[in-house]
Design an enzyme around this catalytic site. Structure first.
Site, PDB file in Angstrom:
ATOM      1  N   ARG A  31      58.263  57.776  47.380  1.00  0.00           N
ATOM      2  CA  ARG A  31      57.699  56.420  46.673  1.00  0.00           C
ATOM      3  C   ARG A  31      59.023  55.421  46.668  1.00  0.00           C
ATOM      4  O   ARG A  31      58.676  54.078  46.654  1.00  0.00           O
ATOM      5  CB  ARG A  31      57.289  56.842  45.355  1.00  0.00           C
ATOM      6  CG  ARG A  31      56.223  55.897  44.642  1.00  0.00           C
ATOM      7  CD  ARG A  31      55.580  56.418  43.400  1.00  0.00           C
ATOM      8  NE  ARG A  31      56.479  57.311  42.523  1.00  0.00           N
ATOM      9  CZ  ARG A  31      57.521  56.777  41.561  1.00  0.00           C
ATOM     10  NH1 ARG A  31      57.469  55.637  41.379  1.00  0.00           N
ATOM     11  NH2 ARG A  31      58.243  57.692  41.156  1.00  0.00           N
TER      12      ARG A  31
ATOM     13  N   ASP B 262      41.907  44.859  35.695  1.00  0.00           N
ATOM     14  CA  ASP B 262      41.338  45.856  34.900  1.00  0.00           C
ATOM     15  C   ASP B 262      40.624  45.673  33.623  1.00  0.00           C
ATOM     16  O   ASP B 262      39.851  45.958  33.230  1.00  0.00           O
ATOM     17  CB  ASP B 262      42.817  46.970  34.212  1.00  0.00           C
ATOM     18  CG  ASP B 262      43.691  47.122  35.510  1.00  0.00           C
ATOM     19  OD1 ASP B 262      43.751  48.422  35.940  1.00  0.00           O
ATOM     20  OD2 ASP B 262      44.389  46.276  35.989  1.00  0.00           O
TER      21      ASP B 262
ATOM     22  N   ARG C   2      37.448  44.644  34.798  1.00  0.00           N
ATOM     23  CA  ARG C   2      36.804  45.817  34.944  1.00  0.00           C
ATOM     24  C   ARG C   2      36.033  46.428  33.549  1.00  0.00           C
ATOM     25  O   ARG C   2      35.060  46.795  33.331  1.00  0.00           O
ATOM     26  CB  ARG C   2      37.477  47.024  35.601  1.00  0.00           C
ATOM     27  CG  ARG C   2      37.593  46.809  37.056  1.00  0.00           C
ATOM     28  CD  ARG C   2      38.716  47.889  37.641  1.00  0.00           C
ATOM     29  NE  ARG C   2      39.030  47.564  38.928  1.00  0.00           N
ATOM     30  CZ  ARG C   2      39.852  47.917  39.703  1.00  0.00           C
ATOM     31  NH1 ARG C   2      41.006  48.459  39.144  1.00  0.00           N
ATOM     32  NH2 ARG C   2      39.788  47.676  40.819  1.00  0.00           N
TER      33      ARG C   2
ATOM     34  N   HIS D 246      49.558  48.131  35.140  1.00  0.00           N
ATOM     35  CA  HIS D 246      48.262  48.249  35.763  1.00  0.00           C
ATOM     36  C   HIS D 246      48.414  49.677  36.586  1.00  0.00           C
ATOM     37  O   HIS D 246      49.254  49.632  37.766  1.00  0.00           O
ATOM     38  CB  HIS D 246      48.515  47.024  36.857  1.00  0.00           C
ATOM     39  CG  HIS D 246      47.650  47.167  38.291  1.00  0.00           C
ATOM     40  ND1 HIS D 246      46.320  47.107  37.909  1.00  0.00           N
ATOM     41  CD2 HIS D 246      47.691  47.192  39.321  1.00  0.00           C
ATOM     42  CE1 HIS D 246      45.471  47.203  38.937  1.00  0.00           C
ATOM     43  NE2 HIS D 246      46.550  47.470  40.159  1.00  0.00           N
TER      44      HIS D 246
HETATM   45  P1  NAD Z   1      47.168  45.351  54.240  1.00  0.00           P
HETATM   46  O1  NAD Z   1      47.995  46.444  54.555  1.00  0.00           O
HETATM   47  O2  NAD Z   1      45.819  45.065  54.606  1.00  0.00           O
HETATM   48  O3  NAD Z   1      47.977  44.092  54.082  1.00  0.00           O
HETATM   49  C1  NAD Z   1      49.410  43.865  54.083  1.00  0.00           C
HETATM   50  C2  NAD Z   1      49.799  42.676  54.987  1.00  0.00           C
HETATM   51  O4  NAD Z   1      51.175  42.629  54.756  1.00  0.00           O
HETATM   52  C3  NAD Z   1      49.838  43.299  56.369  1.00  0.00           C
HETATM   53  O5  NAD Z   1      48.880  42.523  57.109  1.00  0.00           O
HETATM   54  C4  NAD Z   1      51.214  43.007  56.977  1.00  0.00           C
HETATM   55  O6  NAD Z   1      51.296  42.578  58.202  1.00  0.00           O
HETATM   56  C5  NAD Z   1      51.754  42.011  56.004  1.00  0.00           C
HETATM   57  N1  NAD Z   1      53.254  41.975  55.606  1.00  0.00           N
HETATM   58  C6  NAD Z   1      54.124  43.068  55.866  1.00  0.00           C
HETATM   59  N2  NAD Z   1      55.422  42.911  55.646  1.00  0.00           N
HETATM   60  C7  NAD Z   1      55.401  41.402  55.574  1.00  0.00           C
HETATM   61  C8  NAD Z   1      56.081  40.580  55.536  1.00  0.00           C
HETATM   62  N3  NAD Z   1      57.505  40.885  55.143  1.00  0.00           N
HETATM   63  N4  NAD Z   1      55.793  39.040  55.547  1.00  0.00           N
HETATM   64  C9  NAD Z   1      54.608  38.935  55.766  1.00  0.00           C
HETATM   65  N5  NAD Z   1      53.617  39.655  55.771  1.00  0.00           N
HETATM   66  C10 NAD Z   1      53.845  41.042  55.681  1.00  0.00           C
HETATM   67  O7  NAD Z   1      47.324  45.772  52.569  1.00  0.00           O
HETATM   68  P2  NAD Z   1      46.292  45.238  51.457  1.00  0.00           P
HETATM   69  O8  NAD Z   1      45.234  46.177  51.317  1.00  0.00           O
HETATM   70  O9  NAD Z   1      46.092  43.929  51.521  1.00  0.00           O
HETATM   71  O10 NAD Z   1      47.228  45.425  50.099  1.00  0.00           O
HETATM   72  C11 NAD Z   1      48.426  44.598  49.752  1.00  0.00           C
HETATM   73  C12 NAD Z   1      49.026  44.819  48.427  1.00  0.00           C
HETATM   74  O11 NAD Z   1      48.150  44.604  47.613  1.00  0.00           O
HETATM   75  C13 NAD Z   1      49.414  46.427  48.600  1.00  0.00           C
HETATM   76  O12 NAD Z   1      50.856  46.523  47.829  1.00  0.00           O
HETATM   77  C14 NAD Z   1      48.049  46.873  47.473  1.00  0.00           C
HETATM   78  O13 NAD Z   1      48.539  48.142  46.956  1.00  0.00           O
HETATM   79  C15 NAD Z   1      48.127  45.791  46.581  1.00  0.00           C
HETATM   80  N6  NAD Z   1      46.941  45.648  45.852  1.00  0.00           N
HETATM   81  C16 NAD Z   1      47.130  45.061  44.527  1.00  0.00           C
HETATM   82  C17 NAD Z   1      46.221  45.155  43.591  1.00  0.00           C
HETATM   83  C18 NAD Z   1      46.515  44.644  42.284  1.00  0.00           C
HETATM   84  O14 NAD Z   1      45.430  44.604  41.464  1.00  0.00           O
HETATM   85  N7  NAD Z   1      47.679  43.844  41.967  1.00  0.00           N
HETATM   86  C19 NAD Z   1      44.852  45.536  44.064  1.00  0.00           C
HETATM   87  C20 NAD Z   1      44.709  46.030  45.278  1.00  0.00           C
HETATM   88  C21 NAD Z   1      45.708  45.978  46.358  1.00  0.00           C
END
Ligand code: NAD
Length: 315
Positions: free
Chosen positions: A85, A148, A151, A175
């Site tokens: 992690r 949250d 929700r 979160h």
């Molecule tokens: P995903 O893998 O579908 O998309 C991530 C994207 O980031 C990919 O398309 C990848 O190519 C791009 N990427 C990686 N490094 C990059 C860089 N340096 N510059 C530009 N683009 C880059 O993932 P996702 O499901 O879209 O999730 C994205 C993030 O959001 C994760 O960290 C996930 O845990 C988080 N998330 C947050 C919440 C929240 O409540 N805050 C909820 C759901 C997901």
């Protein structure tokens, strides 16, 4: 009203779609390390424009952020086999540094909306990186517990038979697993929760309370178990934040921000209700909590702080 989205995966693309459907921006530029993905998502969203609102949606690069008001960060590396992690955190911190430095180089006045997980720690890292560029913490907003809180309001609204938009209730703190549902200050159209359920003869018990708590706290696990990841809820939350900032609406939302002191825990980033407007975070609200909620908030702050310490001791 231009918005940039860095990382056009599920969360970034869904946020773009929700922003367009909500008419929250005039231009949306998608930037992704995978350029083909950004182009494909932009085209797909653009094809929904005739059914919604005139919005220019396209794939671009950092130069396109010159005249943007907000940039959403939804980029993130996924955990690789054998990677811890903390390794992942280090990788994502490097990604944040790259994103912030490239963005600030073209637009030092932009507001950052951070969605990448673990959002409190990533927002904390972003605040520290941004400080090096002279960007105030008020312009680094983590989506935090906005989702949250939504929700919680949804489940409460279902229980009492009232539109969730008229149910005021907050989830604060992390979160994540240690988040705190603030049952003591729920308000429905100005009526306290206890008075409301008594007046409307709504069945309520410790068991129902526990079910709602579980429904909120474990929602992401359940959704991920069913379809791999979550994105509509967060997309809706990001679109709301973009709308509020672009229109200087001054709405109250539980965003994650850097706090000097939360229940005695120093220098920690977590969610509390804030007023959000055109300049970003306009300030925290003095939410009233009972003794148990204060204790749980302190615990949540300590958990986040220890994760930040773990990360800072590694680098
Ligand atoms: P995903 O893998 O579908 O998309 C991530 C994207 O980031 C990919 O398309 C990848 O190519 C791009 N990427 C990686 N490094 C990059 C860089 N340096 N510059 C530009 N683009 C880059 O993932 P996702 O499901 O879209 O999730 C994205 C993030 O959001 C994760 O960290 C996930 O845990 C988080 N998330 C947050 C919440 C929240 O409540 N805050 C909820 C759901 C997901």
């Amino acid at each position: 009203m231009k918005v940039g989205i860095i990382g056009s995966g599920m969360v970034g693309a869904t946020s773009a779609f929700a922003i367009m459907m909500r008419k929250a921006a005039s231009d949306i530029v998608l930037i992704d390390a995978n350029e083909k993905r950004a182009i494909a998502e932009a085209q797909d969203i653009m094809h929904a424009v005739p059914f919604a609102a005139a919005t220019d949606v396209y794939a671009g690069n950092y130069d396109d952020l010159k005249d943007a008001k907000i940039v959403v960060i939804a980029a993130g590396a996924n955990q690789k086999p054998g990677e811890t992690r903390l390794d992942l955190m280090e990788k994502n911190a490097a990604i944040m540094k790259d994103i912030i430095s490239k963005t600030v180089a073209v637009n030092p006045n932009i507001i950052f909306l951070v969605a990448t997980n673990p959002v409190d720690i990533i927002t904390h890292i972003c605040v520290n990186i941004a400080k090096e560029f002279g960007i105030p913490a008020t312009r680094i907003i983590g989506s935090g517990t906005t989702l949250d809180t939504a929700r919680f309001r949804t489940l409460l609204g279902n229980l009492i038979g009232v539109d969730s938009q008229n149910v005021h209730a907050y989830v604060i703190g992390e979160h994540g697993d240690s988040e705190v549902l603030t049952w003591s200050n729920i308000d429905i159209g100005g009526v306290q929760f206890e008075d409301f359920i008594e007046f409307r003869k709504i069945e309520f018990s410790e068991k129902i309370k526990e079910q709602i708590d579980n429904g909120v706290r474990n929602a992401a696990y359940k959704i991920i178990g069913g379809k791999g990841s979550t994105y509509y809820g967060i997309g809706g939350a990001i679109a709301k934040l973009v709308d509020v900032i672009n229109r200087d609406n001054r709405a109250v939302l539980t965003i994650s921000t850097f706090m000097e002191d939360v229940e005695g825990v120093k220098n920690v980033t977590l969610s509390l209700p804030h007023i959000i407007g055109g300049e970003g975070d306009l300030g925290v609200l003095p939410i009233s909590l009972n003794a148990k909620e204060k204790m749980l908030l302190k615990k949540s702050a300590e958990i986040i702080r220890s994760k930040i310490d773990e990360f800072e001791n590694k680098i």
